[in-house]
Write a protein that holds these residues in place. Sequence first.
Motif, PDB file in Angstrom:
ATOM      1  N   ARG A  12       0.939  -1.239   0.012  1.00  0.00           N
ATOM      2  CA  ARG A  12       0.130  -0.037  -0.120  1.00  0.00           C
ATOM      3  C   ARG A  12       0.820   1.034  -0.184  1.00  0.00           C
ATOM      4  O   ARG A  12       1.667   1.207   0.492  1.00  0.00           O
ATOM      5  CB  ARG A  12      -0.821   0.046   1.355  1.00  0.00           C
ATOM      6  N   GLU A  14      -0.068   5.459   0.867  1.00  0.00           N
ATOM      7  CA  GLU A  14      -0.876   6.471   1.167  1.00  0.00           C
ATOM      8  C   GLU A  14      -0.901   7.439   0.060  1.00  0.00           C
ATOM      9  O   GLU A  14      -0.104   8.167  -0.381  1.00  0.00           O
ATOM     10  CB  GLU A  14      -0.516   7.004   2.514  1.00  0.00           C
ATOM     11  N   ASN A  15      -2.335   7.591  -0.558  1.00  0.00           N
ATOM     12  CA  ASN A  15      -2.475   8.398  -1.668  1.00  0.00           C
ATOM     13  C   ASN A  15      -2.565   9.891  -1.330  1.00  0.00           C
ATOM     14  O   ASN A  15      -3.573  10.368  -1.705  1.00  0.00           O
ATOM     15  CB  ASN A  15      -3.539   7.952  -2.628  1.00  0.00           C
ATOM     16  N   TYR A  18       1.252  14.165   3.409  1.00  0.00           N
ATOM     17  CA  TYR A  18       1.020  14.676   4.870  1.00  0.00           C
ATOM     18  C   TYR A  18       1.791  15.967   5.215  1.00  0.00           C
ATOM     19  O   TYR A  18       2.987  16.090   4.577  1.00  0.00           O
ATOM     20  CB  TYR A  18       0.887  13.977   5.977  1.00  0.00           C
ATOM     21  N   TYR A 125      -6.233   9.420  12.959  1.00  0.00           N
ATOM     22  CA  TYR A 125      -4.991   9.499  12.459  1.00  0.00           C
ATOM     23  C   TYR A 125      -3.812   9.202  13.381  1.00  0.00           C
ATOM     24  O   TYR A 125      -2.677   9.347  13.050  1.00  0.00           O
ATOM     25  CB  TYR A 125      -4.571  11.135  11.831  1.00  0.00           C
ATOM     26  N   GLU A 159       3.814  -0.547   4.089  1.00  0.00           N
ATOM     27  CA  GLU A 159       3.219   0.788   3.555  1.00  0.00           C
ATOM     28  C   GLU A 159       4.180   1.953   3.636  1.00  0.00           C
ATOM     29  O   GLU A 159       5.098   2.047   4.308  1.00  0.00           O
ATOM     30  CB  GLU A 159       2.175   0.823   4.599  1.00  0.00           C
ATOM     31  N   PHE A 161       4.350   6.158   3.626  1.00  0.00           N
ATOM     32  CA  PHE A 161       3.612   7.277   3.749  1.00  0.00           C
ATOM     33  C   PHE A 161       4.701   8.635   3.347  1.00  0.00           C
ATOM     34  O   PHE A 161       5.701   8.586   3.545  1.00  0.00           O
ATOM     35  CB  PHE A 161       3.256   7.803   5.404  1.00  0.00           C
TER      36      PHE A 161
END
Length: 448
Positions: A12, A14-15, A18, A125, A159, A161
Amino acid sequence: MKPEVLNFEVIRVENKLYDIAGIGLGPFNLGMAALLEPVDGIEAVFLDEKDEFAWHPGMLLEGTVLNSSFLADLVTFADPTSRFTMLNYLHKHNRMFQFFFNKQLKVPRREYDSYGKWVAAQLPYCLFGQRVLEVADSSWDGASCYRIMTENTNSGEKEYFYTKNVAVGTGAAPMLPPNIERQQSDDIYHAAEYSFRKEELKSGDEVTVVGSGQSAAEIFHDLLQDQKHFHYKLNWFTRSPQFFQAEDAKVAREIFSTDFVEYFRSLDIKTRLETLPELDHARKGIEQPTLEKIYDLLYHRSIEREDPNVVLQAATELSDIQSVEGGYQLKLRQWQQDKTFRCFSDKVVLATGFQPSVPEWIQEYGELVEKEDEDHYMIDDYYRLQFKDGRDNHIYMLTNIDHSHGTAATNLSLSVVRNQTIINNLCGFERYPVQKDTVFQRFSAKEE
């Protein structure tokens, strides 16, 4: 153009990009997460490898309290109207009257842990079960950022980020005396594990506590209370020249203020490092009520029997532990007399403190980071790690900042002020005004 996805067992990505990602979810980063909730325009995520918020779970002993007022919660010093205050937690849990009738302004450790869990559960979050494996420079739509790779501790899923900034709140790790780390066993362990293993500890014939701070005192008191049921001999050795009481005078506590931090920041690195041990009298001593409870228990027990079967000895350091038949031989030295002696014990608790847990990935930046001296990174007024390339993507340090911010490094109330400062820097304006001129004393010399 989205970032390139590398073929590294990543499932994955994160699309989104941040604004800040917090690594570690102890009180420091959790407080930042709570203060960010009402802030518009800041996208945040906070990551921790634990399955849930947990605050020193091995030291949540019945009857122990924080050494700070309930006002030193996650948010009050920044925003007393926040829904995440300790008072609101008490109100929501129908405990306000009990807290009021208890007549103490300090929060039980167990209740602080429950309070942290309550706050974390309301912040979607805050992601638990995410072990951070790597933080590296990257880009998003051509703009510089950081790429964080995590591993889900339950599924093993990797994943990514992406974030403009990082807040490092990885806390502290247990610290053991030199040459003792290799000796850890089922019978010898750090105080951080105490509450999980104390029942098996009390099965010993002779139990030894090593350490000089509040944790050592609380463990000794806990063992002392049960000694009459289990009949073990109980020893307490501390390297400090005496069993130090924490400085609790009102004017002395003013070092836990924004004014003192500003003064401390004005000193050169050599002076700051020389000053740190002097601050420990207020930061790391034993609370007076704990010492009083220990003495009262010893006194009353001495009425019943002449020898309470206890050894208390300061100015004594542990240098080695050797396995012998039936237990362990502790090699100790009374350093003021320079006399070495040995003590048998079949159970040992090492309440020898903690040291900053600095992630390995920070070391990867190596020569890119400015240093104040050979051993200390340069941290600016906004708690930002200083890079030689003057980058706009910041790494905010909440861990390992004693040398740069002194009392602000570990104090709960000052951690809220630190979060105010970081959030204001992120926003580009003073979202949470930081109060100054808060104390009666003056720290700097008056200018002529």
